[in-house]
Design a protein around this motif. Structure first.
Motif, PDB file in Angstrom:
ATOM      1  N   MET A  89      34.563  36.603  38.357  1.00 15.73           N
ATOM      2  CA  MET A  89      33.360  36.407  37.553  1.00 15.73           C
ATOM      3  C   MET A  89      32.294  35.860  38.490  1.00 15.73           C
ATOM      4  O   MET A  89      32.082  34.645  38.596  1.00 15.73           O
ATOM      5  CB  MET A  89      33.615  35.443  36.397  1.00 15.73           C
ATOM      6  CG  MET A  89      34.494  36.007  35.308  1.00 15.73           C
ATOM      7  SD  MET A  89      34.673  34.851  33.926  1.00 15.73           S
ATOM      8  CE  MET A  89      35.760  35.819  32.840  1.00 15.73           C
ATOM      9  N   ASN A  90      31.650  36.766  39.210  1.00 14.07           N
ATOM     10  CA  ASN A  90      30.666  36.362  40.202  1.00 14.07           C
ATOM     11  C   ASN A  90      29.624  37.452  40.376  1.00 14.07           C
ATOM     12  O   ASN A  90      29.780  38.571  39.855  1.00 14.07           O
ATOM     13  CB  ASN A  90      31.361  36.055  41.541  1.00 14.07           C
ATOM     14  CG  ASN A  90      32.137  37.246  42.078  1.00 14.07           C
ATOM     15  OD1 ASN A  90      31.596  38.321  42.295  1.00 14.07           O
ATOM     16  ND2 ASN A  90      33.443  37.066  42.283  1.00 14.07           N
ATOM     17  N   PRO A 126      28.716  39.598  35.364  1.00 12.17           N
ATOM     18  CA  PRO A 126      29.730  40.612  35.664  1.00 12.17           C
ATOM     19  C   PRO A 126      30.298  41.231  34.397  1.00 12.17           C
ATOM     20  O   PRO A 126      30.223  40.633  33.313  1.00 12.17           O
ATOM     21  CB  PRO A 126      30.806  39.808  36.409  1.00 12.17           C
ATOM     22  CG  PRO A 126      30.661  38.421  35.874  1.00 12.17           C
ATOM     23  CD  PRO A 126      29.204  38.227  35.595  1.00 12.17           C
ATOM     24  N   PRO A 127      30.902  42.408  34.498  1.00 10.17           N
ATOM     25  CA  PRO A 127      31.466  43.074  33.318  1.00 10.17           C
ATOM     26  C   PRO A 127      32.692  42.373  32.758  1.00 10.17           C
ATOM     27  O   PRO A 127      33.175  42.745  31.683  1.00 10.17           O
ATOM     28  CB  PRO A 127      31.823  44.476  33.834  1.00 10.17           C
ATOM     29  CG  PRO A 127      31.896  44.347  35.317  1.00 10.17           C
ATOM     30  CD  PRO A 127      30.954  43.258  35.696  1.00 10.17           C
ATOM     31  N   THR A 128      33.190  41.354  33.443  1.00  6.56           N
ATOM     32  CA  THR A 128      34.321  40.585  32.941  1.00  6.56           C
ATOM     33  C   THR A 128      33.891  39.517  31.934  1.00  6.56           C
ATOM     34  O   THR A 128      34.748  38.813  31.385  1.00  6.56           O
ATOM     35  CB  THR A 128      35.048  39.907  34.112  1.00  6.56           C
ATOM     36  OG1 THR A 128      34.074  39.285  34.976  1.00  6.56           O
ATOM     37  CG2 THR A 128      35.851  40.907  34.919  1.00  6.56           C
ATOM     38  N   ASN A 145      25.932  44.227  29.300  1.00  7.51           N
ATOM     39  CA  ASN A 145      25.219  45.388  28.776  1.00  7.51           C
ATOM     40  C   ASN A 145      25.410  46.579  29.716  1.00  7.51           C
ATOM     41  O   ASN A 145      24.673  46.739  30.695  1.00  7.51           O
ATOM     42  CB  ASN A 145      23.729  45.073  28.607  1.00  7.51           C
ATOM     43  CG  ASN A 145      22.987  46.161  27.854  1.00  7.51           C
ATOM     44  OD1 ASN A 145      23.502  47.271  27.672  1.00  7.51           O
ATOM     45  ND2 ASN A 145      21.787  45.864  27.410  1.00  7.51           N
ATOM     46  N   ASP A 146      26.376  47.420  29.399  1.00  5.94           N
ATOM     47  CA  ASP A 146      26.669  48.563  30.270  1.00  5.94           C
ATOM     48  C   ASP A 146      25.646  49.684  30.115  1.00  5.94           C
ATOM     49  O   ASP A 146      25.652  50.642  30.890  1.00  5.94           O
ATOM     50  CB  ASP A 146      28.072  49.093  29.969  1.00  5.94           C
ATOM     51  CG  ASP A 146      28.626  49.927  31.110  1.00  5.94           C
ATOM     52  OD1 ASP A 146      28.258  49.660  32.280  1.00  5.94           O
ATOM     53  OD2 ASP A 146      29.402  50.854  30.850  1.00  5.94           O
ATOM     54  N   HIS A 200      29.795  42.669  42.426  1.00  3.26           N
ATOM     55  CA  HIS A 200      30.736  41.745  41.813  1.00  3.26           C
ATOM     56  C   HIS A 200      32.041  41.885  42.600  1.00  3.26           C
ATOM     57  O   HIS A 200      32.638  42.968  42.634  1.00  3.26           O
ATOM     58  CB  HIS A 200      30.979  42.073  40.345  1.00  3.26           C
ATOM     59  CG  HIS A 200      29.747  42.131  39.507  1.00  3.26           C
ATOM     60  ND1 HIS A 200      28.924  41.045  39.315  1.00  3.26           N
ATOM     61  CD2 HIS A 200      29.192  43.160  38.812  1.00  3.26           C
ATOM     62  CE1 HIS A 200      27.925  41.395  38.521  1.00  3.26           C
ATOM     63  NE2 HIS A 200      28.057  42.666  38.209  1.00  3.26           N
ATOM     64  N   ALA A 201      32.478  40.805  43.212  1.00  3.73           N
ATOM     65  CA  ALA A 201      33.646  40.877  44.091  1.00  3.73           C
ATOM     66  C   ALA A 201      34.897  40.371  43.402  1.00  3.73           C
ATOM     67  O   ALA A 201      34.841  39.499  42.526  1.00  3.73           O
ATOM     68  CB  ALA A 201      33.389  40.047  45.351  1.00  3.73           C
TER      69      ALA A 201
END
Length: 286
Positions: free
Chosen positions: A36-37, A85-87, A92-93, A254-255
């Motif tokens: 989450m970054n 991040p998407p997590t 919003n994709d 996002h890593a």
């Protein structure tokens, strides 16, 4: 070397090349999880010509984020289009990312700056690896090269980490690499801390783009006042759309979170946020 020699049991935030070299060592184990970054390049919106959205759009179109992620993150990241991040819930994709389009970048620069840039932009590049920028030196060079291709001259500047943070919080930079790892899984932890106008006050700014939007501020304040899940989700989705429209950052990646442990370390797992939970871990026999 300390890890390989057994002097330490855990290494966090290693360089991708080092991780790839260590994964074949039977005495070591690579541990990963979705993080989450976010890693980003902040554009100081109080500095001309970065106060012009056309220039910020051009810089976004110029940088080939996918090529950078493919080459320099060791397969442990995805390109980013939102500040969260998407997590995290509320992602919003439907936001459309800036395409890598050097021709569009050149056209925007020609429109905004017919005589070109009066001088190179200062580009602050960190020297120590961070979870969101595991190879900052080479990532910075790749960004500099992409910008040069479309006629955006930048001068890389580096500092010791403490000085680096002081200077970006003061707003000394034109462009600066920075990022954030979540303290807790909530959009507010990214959006308010990093992009609220309240946090765009030097010398302790956490909004180092110095982006000040009354519209975004109202959305973020709604986010901390509301309790209805549907309203909250709609509010944070709207906030991400607004950030895309105003483009104070190049939102890079996002890593994954990565650590390497000795093979005798048992019970260790990475958490998606910035914690390093060790209370279940123990050292077994070699």
């Amino acid at each position: 070397l300390e890890l390989e020699n057994g002097a330490i049991h855990l290494l966090d935030s290693a360089d991708p090349e080092d991780v790839n070299a260590m994964k074949d060592n039977p005495e070591l184990r690579v541990v990963t999880t979705d993080g989450m970054n976010v890693g980003y390049v902040a554009m100081n919106t109080t500095h001309a010509p970065l106060d012009d959205p056309r220039v910020r759009y051009a810089i976004n179109h110029a940088i080939d984020k996918q090529a950078i992620v493919d080459a320099l993150y060791g397969g442990r990241a995805i390109t980013a289009k939102n500040p969260i991040p998407p997590t995290i819930w509320g992602y919003n994709d439907e936001v459309e990312d800036f395409a890598h389009d050097p021709d569009a970048a050149r056209a925007l620069i020609a429109e905004a700056l017919p005589d070109g840039f009066p001088e190179p932009l200062s580009f602050y590049v960190m020297t120590n690896p961070r979870p969101y920028f595991p190879d900052p030196d080479n990532i910075g060079l790749a960004i500099q090269s992409d910008l040069a291709t479309v006629g955006v001259p930048v001068q890389i500047e580096t500092f010791e980490w403490g000085t680096y943070l002081e200077r970006v919080k003061e707003g000394k930079h034109d462009l600066a690499m920075l990022g954030w790892s979540a303290d807790y899984a909530h959009p507010d932890n990214f959006l308010y801390f990093l992009l609220s106008k309240t946090n765009a006050q030097p010398p302790q700014a956490s909004n180092i783009a110095f982006y000040r939007s009354d519209e975004l501020e109202e959305l973020l304040l709604t986010g901390v006042r509301e309790t209805d899940p549907a309203t909250l989700t709609a509010t944070y989705r709207a906030a991400q759309e607004l950030v895309r429209k105003d483009a104070p950052w190049v939102i890079m990646a996002h890593a994954k979170r990565v650590a390497v442990v000795r093979s005798n370390v048992e019970g260790f797992a990475l958490h998606p946020i910035s914690w390093r939970p060790l209370w279940r871990a123990r050292i077994g026999a070699e």
